[in-house]
Design an enzyme around this catalytic site. Structure first.
Site, PDB file in Angstrom:
ATOM      1  N   THR A  67      -0.475   4.367   3.337  1.00  0.00           N
ATOM      2  CA  THR A  67      -1.709   3.826   3.883  1.00  0.00           C
ATOM      3  C   THR A  67      -2.418   4.864   4.732  1.00  0.00           C
ATOM      4  O   THR A  67      -2.034   6.041   4.750  1.00  0.00           O
ATOM      5  CB  THR A  67      -1.446   2.491   4.616  1.00  0.00           C
ATOM      6  OG1 THR A  67      -2.701   1.890   4.930  1.00  0.00           O
ATOM      7  CG2 THR A  67      -0.633   2.658   5.888  1.00  0.00           C
ATOM      8  N   LYS A  71      -3.559   8.552   2.028  1.00  0.00           N
ATOM      9  CA  LYS A  71      -3.703   8.227   0.596  1.00  0.00           C
ATOM     10  C   LYS A  71      -4.134   9.428  -0.254  1.00  0.00           C
ATOM     11  O   LYS A  71      -3.820   9.484  -1.440  1.00  0.00           O
ATOM     12  CB  LYS A  71      -4.703   7.075   0.418  1.00  0.00           C
ATOM     13  CG  LYS A  71      -4.149   5.745   0.922  1.00  0.00           C
ATOM     14  CD  LYS A  71      -5.124   4.610   0.716  1.00  0.00           C
ATOM     15  CE  LYS A  71      -4.568   3.332   1.295  1.00  0.00           C
ATOM     16  NZ  LYS A  71      -5.476   2.184   1.137  1.00  0.00           N
ATOM     17  N   ASP A 107      -5.089  -0.131  -5.318  1.00  0.00           N
ATOM     18  CA  ASP A 107      -6.252  -0.638  -4.577  1.00  0.00           C
ATOM     19  C   ASP A 107      -7.406  -0.959  -5.532  1.00  0.00           C
ATOM     20  O   ASP A 107      -8.079  -1.981  -5.394  1.00  0.00           O
ATOM     21  CB  ASP A 107      -6.772   0.415  -3.580  1.00  0.00           C
ATOM     22  CG  ASP A 107      -5.891   0.538  -2.347  1.00  0.00           C
ATOM     23  OD1 ASP A 107      -5.221  -0.451  -1.995  1.00  0.00           O
ATOM     24  OD2 ASP A 107      -5.884   1.624  -1.742  1.00  0.00           O
ATOM     25  N   GLY A 131     -19.518   3.139   2.499  1.00  0.00           N
ATOM     26  CA  GLY A 131     -18.317   3.889   2.866  1.00  0.00           C
ATOM     27  C   GLY A 131     -17.839   4.752   1.716  1.00  0.00           C
ATOM     28  O   GLY A 131     -17.957   4.366   0.537  1.00  0.00           O
ATOM     29  N   ALA A 135     -10.695   4.099   0.143  1.00  0.00           N
ATOM     30  CA  ALA A 135     -10.981   2.799  -0.478  1.00  0.00           C
ATOM     31  C   ALA A 135     -12.315   2.862  -1.217  1.00  0.00           C
ATOM     32  O   ALA A 135     -12.446   2.332  -2.330  1.00  0.00           O
ATOM     33  CB  ALA A 135     -11.008   1.705   0.584  1.00  0.00           C
ATOM     34  N   TYR A 228      -9.765  -7.535   6.054  1.00  0.00           N
ATOM     35  CA  TYR A 228      -9.099  -8.838   5.924  1.00  0.00           C
ATOM     36  C   TYR A 228      -8.728  -9.448   7.273  1.00  0.00           C
ATOM     37  O   TYR A 228      -8.214 -10.559   7.339  1.00  0.00           O
ATOM     38  CB  TYR A 228      -7.845  -8.724   5.030  1.00  0.00           C
ATOM     39  CG  TYR A 228      -6.847  -7.703   5.510  1.00  0.00           C
ATOM     40  CD1 TYR A 228      -6.860  -6.415   4.990  1.00  0.00           C
ATOM     41  CD2 TYR A 228      -5.908  -8.016   6.480  1.00  0.00           C
ATOM     42  CE1 TYR A 228      -5.959  -5.469   5.437  1.00  0.00           C
ATOM     43  CE2 TYR A 228      -5.006  -7.079   6.931  1.00  0.00           C
ATOM     44  CZ  TYR A 228      -5.041  -5.804   6.395  1.00  0.00           C
ATOM     45  OH  TYR A 228      -4.137  -4.866   6.856  1.00  0.00           O
TER      46      TYR A 228
END
Ligand code: ATR
Length: 289
Positions: A67, A71, A107, A131, A135, A228
């Site tokens: 994480t 990554k 992901d 972004g 991710a 989340y």
């Protein structure tokens, strides 16, 4: 299941890791299927990443998650990559097969499955991705692969990261990607069908922040926030008030975990249980909701 001499270890490496939901999800899933596996989180400092990976290889873990912020940095430390992880240039799941470390990116697929189960179609849709971090890369790639036309929006001082995503996609998928600076957000959101926030803006404890002013949300039919915690971010609350269909990051988190579980165990993951366990743990640990 008691820890035994045969128990297999799966783990997480990152910095920080204290708020991770992965141990709750995976240990509940191992227990449900009666598997002799255990999942633990490990805090690894940047200067010790290579040593940590060598150690995980030496003690023969079954696999691990990677994480923030490793990554991308993990990639050169692995023996081989799944084609999707190679294209994206980021890995969040590693499988150890007889000492050989193979990297995957769950992901991207996790994000796609979280949208697909709700019947959101991507073909021909105009999608704004906020972004350009790890991710953002994974999500931009899968969106384009599934037929969406994307605009990547990032802070002006790091616009090169968004341009890098555009370059990767044109090279690999042959599709053009628009790049817009955050200070031109209105331009970036023009005629958007789906908005995806891949930044950490609005994440607990900064739950009162949103990356998009409410006025710019009008007319956007679907808004997805990968954050989340809280389960309904301020962005999603305002988007819902503006009439959008909204999706939080919980489903993506559960899906990426379920896909990692399947890679390590070779068994179908109990997705609903993993999602429920994650939400229960979130509720207990953050005091939000
Ligand atoms: P991850 O791997 O989880 O995507 P990351 O690589 O740190 O995490 O990327 C986070 C993204 O959120 C980046 O695009 C970052 O913008 P910069 O490239 O300009 O750093 C974006 N981000 C983080 N905080 C932000 C903020 N306050 N406003 C706008 N964008 C932000």
């Amino acid at each position: 299941m008691e820890i035994s001499a045969k128990t297999k270890l799966c783990c997480l490496i990152g910095d920080p890791v204290e708020h991770t939901m992965s141990p709750a999800m995976h240990n509940a899933a191992f227990k449900e299927l009666g598997l002799d596996f255990v999942y633990l989180p490990f805090l690894v400092k940047p200067e010790q990443l290579a040593q940590a990976v060598a150690g995980l290889r030496a003690i023969n873990v079954r696999g691990f998650n990677v994480t923030i912020p490793y990554k991308v940095d993990i990639v050169p430390l692995l023996d081989s990559l799944d084609p999707l992880a190679e294209k994206i240039g980021a890995v969040n799941t590693v499988v150890n097969t007889s000492g050989s470390l193979h990297g995957y990116n769950t992901d991207a697929e996790g994000f796609y499955r979280a949208l697909e189960v709700h019947g959101v179609k991507l073909e021909g849709k105009k999608v704004a991705v906020l972004g350009a971090g790890g991710a953002g890369r994974a999500i931009s790639y899968i969106l384009t692969e599934k037929g969406a036309r994307i605009t990547v929006i990032n802070r002006r001082e790091h616009l090169a990261r968004a341009q890098d995503i555009a370059d990767m996609i044109i090279k690999d998928l042959g599709k053009p990607v628009k790049v817009v600076a955050l200070n031109n957000l209105a331009e970036g959101l023009c005629a958007t069908d789906i908005l995806v926030n891949t930044t950490s803006v609005g994440m607990w404890p900064h739950s009162g922040d949103s990356p998009v002013p409410a006025a710019l949300l009008k007319g956007i039919p679907v808004v997805f926030d990968i954050v989340y915690n809280p389960t309904e971010t301020y962005l999603l609350k305002q988007a819902a008030q503006a009439g959008a269909k909204t999706f939080g990051g919980a489903d993506m988190l559960a899906w990426q975990g379920a896909l990692a579980f399947e890679l390590w165990t070779g068994l179908p993951a109990p997705l609903d249980l993993m999602r429920r366990q994650m939400l229960k743990t979130l509720d207990k640990t953050s005091g939000n909701i």
